[in-house]
Design an enzyme around this catalytic site. Sequence first.
Site, mmCIF file in Angstrom:
data_model
loop_
_atom_site.group_PDB
_atom_site.id
_atom_site.type_symbol
_atom_site.label_atom_id
_atom_site.label_comp_id
_atom_site.label_asym_id
_atom_site.label_seq_id
_atom_site.Cartn_x
_atom_site.Cartn_y
_atom_site.Cartn_z
ATOM 1 N N ARG A 1 11.473 -0.189 11.588
ATOM 2 C CA ARG A 1 10.142 -0.425 12.166
ATOM 3 C C ARG A 1 10.206 -1.567 13.164
ATOM 4 N NH1 ARG A 1 5.035 -0.009 8.178
ATOM 5 N NH2 ARG A 1 4.216 -1.148 9.957
ATOM 6 N N ARG B 1 11.877 -5.912 4.040
ATOM 7 C CA ARG B 1 11.732 -4.492 4.406
ATOM 8 C C ARG B 1 12.557 -4.204 5.656
ATOM 9 N NH1 ARG B 1 5.766 -2.115 4.832
ATOM 10 N NH2 ARG B 1 5.664 -3.067 6.888
ATOM 11 N N LYS C 1 0.834 -1.206 0.000
ATOM 12 C CA LYS C 1 0.000 0.000 0.000
ATOM 13 C C LYS C 1 0.873 1.262 0.000
ATOM 14 C CE LYS C 1 -2.054 -0.996 3.988
ATOM 15 N NZ LYS C 1 -1.524 -2.312 4.403
ATOM 16 N N ARG D 1 -0.251 -9.194 13.466
ATOM 17 C CA ARG D 1 -0.878 -8.170 12.615
ATOM 18 C C ARG D 1 -1.796 -8.829 11.582
ATOM 19 N NH1 ARG D 1 4.374 -5.439 10.681
ATOM 20 N NH2 ARG D 1 3.145 -3.961 9.489
ATOM 21 N N ARG E 1 -9.330 0.642 9.141
ATOM 22 C CA ARG E 1 -8.900 -0.710 9.493
ATOM 23 C C ARG E 1 -9.970 -1.471 10.266
ATOM 24 N NH1 ARG E 1 -3.035 0.385 9.181
ATOM 25 N NH2 ARG E 1 -1.853 -1.544 9.364
#
Length: 189
Positions: free
Chosen positions: A135, A127, A13, A146, A88
């Site tokens: 992060r 990532r 996203k 998650r 969300r």
Amino acid sequence: MNIILFGPPGAGKGTQAEKLVSERGMVQLSTGDMLRAAIAAGTELGMKAKEIIDRGDLVSDDIMVGMINDRMSQDDCKAGVILDGFPRTVAQAEALDAMFAEKNITLAHVIEIKVDEQALFARIENRASETGGERSDDNADVLAKRLKVYHENTAPVLPYYEAKGLLKTVDGMQSIEDVSGDIAKILTS
Ligand code: AMP
């Protein structure tokens, strides 16, 4: 034009939103980025949010709706926004509808970036190594949480928008360029 980019963590996203910002001058509203900015600034909200984010849970609907409402009231959002990471929950989607109705604006598309969840683990690890572990929620344990939260709380938002005829789906397992090509087709449809 106001759009929502939708999908589980690691679907791409943010990457697609950034391309839309640089190629079309759209404004990206990433609630995750806003929360990370609050954490970096050391605000009270940031401190509370950090705990929640680090365990892979969702920050409360009230806080998130307030955050988007404040941001949407700024002038640069008038030409249209890309919502990335919001809504969300169904409650957030309902609050967004009320907010748009009050501001007299419309939602053009909800674009779901559909991905193979096994591949997400590899992407998130990638990532994490590319960003040097910037992060704290980018690791396999928190990702599993998650994803669970995504299925329980966020996936029910899809039928909500499907019923309104706004939902479009793109194959997020393609290359970044092909995904953005498919998104571009939706935006010009
Ligand atoms: P993201 O960068 O979109 O993956 O968001 C990182 C984390 O921020 C999420 O795992 C949540 O803990 C929190 N967060 C971001 N957006 C929302 C939202 N709309 N509602 C609740 N929590 C959110």
